[in-house]
Scaffold this active site. Sequence first.
Site, mmCIF file in Angstrom:
data_model
loop_
_atom_site.group_PDB
_atom_site.id
_atom_site.type_symbol
_atom_site.label_atom_id
_atom_site.label_comp_id
_atom_site.label_asym_id
_atom_site.label_seq_id
_atom_site.Cartn_x
_atom_site.Cartn_y
_atom_site.Cartn_z
ATOM 1 N N GLY A 54 0.851 -1.186 0.000
ATOM 2 C CA GLY A 54 0.000 0.000 0.000
ATOM 3 C C GLY A 54 0.884 1.231 0.000
ATOM 4 C CB CYS A 81 5.365 -4.147 0.143
ATOM 5 S SG CYS A 81 6.186 -2.580 -0.183
ATOM 6 C CE1 TYR A 82 1.177 1.020 5.588
ATOM 7 C CE2 TYR A 82 -0.482 -0.718 5.483
ATOM 8 C CZ TYR A 82 -0.013 0.467 6.037
ATOM 9 O OH TYR A 82 -0.722 1.080 7.036
ATOM 10 C CG HIS A 168 6.248 -6.030 -4.342
ATOM 11 N ND1 HIS A 168 4.942 -5.810 -3.989
ATOM 12 C CD2 HIS A 168 6.940 -4.936 -3.948
ATOM 13 C CE1 HIS A 168 4.828 -4.608 -3.429
ATOM 14 N NE2 HIS A 168 6.035 -4.056 -3.389
ATOM 15 C CD GLU A 170 3.285 -8.691 -5.183
ATOM 16 O OE1 GLU A 170 4.004 -9.419 -4.472
ATOM 17 O OE2 GLU A 170 3.035 -7.504 -4.911
ATOM 18 C CG ASP A 226 -15.751 -9.893 -19.949
ATOM 19 O OD1 ASP A 226 -14.942 -10.820 -20.116
ATOM 20 O OD2 ASP A 226 -15.420 -8.752 -19.619
ATOM 21 C CE LYS A 366 -11.474 -9.699 -21.270
ATOM 22 N NZ LYS A 366 -12.658 -8.821 -21.236
#
Length: 508
Positions: A54, A81-82, A168, A170, A226, A366
């Site tokens: 964040g 992180c945060y 991070h 990710e 979608d 998606k």
Amino acid sequence: MDKILVLDFGGQYNQLIARRVRAQKVYAEIVPYGKIDCAGILSAGYRGIIFTGGPNSVADPASPRFDPAVLELGIPILGICYGHQLLAYLAGGTVAPAEGGSEYGKAELTVRGGALFRSVPEKSICWMSHTDYVKKTPPGFFVTAETESCPCAAMSDEKRKLYGVQFHPEVTHTEYGTQILSRFLFDVCGCRADWRMDDFIGTAVARYREELRGKRVLLALSGGVDSSVAAVLLHKAIGENLVCVFVDHGLMRKNEGDAIEKEIGGKLGVNVIRVHAEERFLSRLAGVTDPEEKRHIIGEEFIRVFEEESRKLGKLDCLAQGTIYPDVIESGKGDSAVIKSHHNVGGLPSVISFERIVEPLRELFKDEVREVGEKLGLPRELVWRQPFPGPGLAVRVIGEITKEKLGILREADAIFREEVDRAGVRTNQYFAVITDTKSVGVMGDARTYGYTLALRAVTTDDFMTAEWSRLPYEVLAAASGRITNEVKGITRVVYDITSKPPATVEWE
Ligand code: XMP
């Protein structure tokens, strides 16, 4: 199904965290930190919690916090992180501005131990982006990794199963990020990899069959992936009670309207009402050159047509939409009904009221929607369709929209897409634009005077920013050669070499 809570503190990679978790077949859901408390976490039955990054500083009393009791729930936590700093703060450690200033980018990670790093070598590359750092680890925690400028790049309290990483895991720049997340999910939280699209389809079909028994449901079919997947999924659940209205504004690409009708309505057996509204849209757009006015007219006309058709259909109980997870998250409210209706159908008709909005894809990203689409048997071209703007070719015909210009554009655009596809070039969106500029040419010893056509191709992750694609000259040459030969009315082809910003993807 085992699930992980991604507790959102406003970081830019939060969706990415959830996607990385789901990529390992564990279901993850993102919940903003203010929307859930410890009781909610317990009753939802999460197997683990990830505190996201964040933009705030834990040192700021106004920064997002969480009830420290979360550390005692017996549910494993991974702070990123945060989230790492918040975990340190909640557990009694100290967080301060990093002495060497902000650290941003790649750093060499040296691993000391701990459950998260079981399959990670002693030295590897990680990706950092922070201003504060954990100065003093909380009681019960040990430093499990460091970098040159960050002495506590990772920490853990193995007994309470609490873990923090300053970097991070990710992002793909972190070499062993996937392994680190995987250690957390499987070794620490004991999750099973049981999130499967087949299960999703089966569960969704059974659920809607039950919940929508005897109800008639209306879906606005745009032809995009979608709404098409939502249509086929709901059709499996409620069959004939699903009515799809496809408003064909005559601004679709070559053969596109027919393909949507044929593939969704014909092959897949869904009840599709195609409203041929070309004349209506074109007459309202006649003489209009201002892009905003075009968009406004199309949005409004769409609602009118949709309203008229719905009235003809008799009583409809529910409205179905192809809302997907990023739409839900981006709305920030966890309830995207209003926002998405604008996305999908340019504003919902106010004169039709529905007892319920049905959004069967609201938990999916998606790529997951595409997987569901393939499993449901939708054709590949439809499932992998590149984005196409709601106002269609109207924003790719510069100046006044005429049938002649639309016809020329359709042919040229189809050739360009064919050549890019044939070459197998990776680019995210590619199309042609017919400009309002005419220029002189020469063909067979005679003077010609025709339109200038622009080709556009962009490479992007999220369409918020985009690079113009470096298409091979051979592809551009093939497209230009074929277009000028095969499409009457074009004398000149140019390639758009502007990125976004400063340009936008579409010309209007
Ligand atoms: P821009 O031109 O804003 O486009 O850089 C970014 C992406 O959005 C698509 N786009 C639209 N999609 N309705 C849509 O559903 C619209 O009015 C619209 N305008 C642009 C565009 O094709 C690109 O993918």
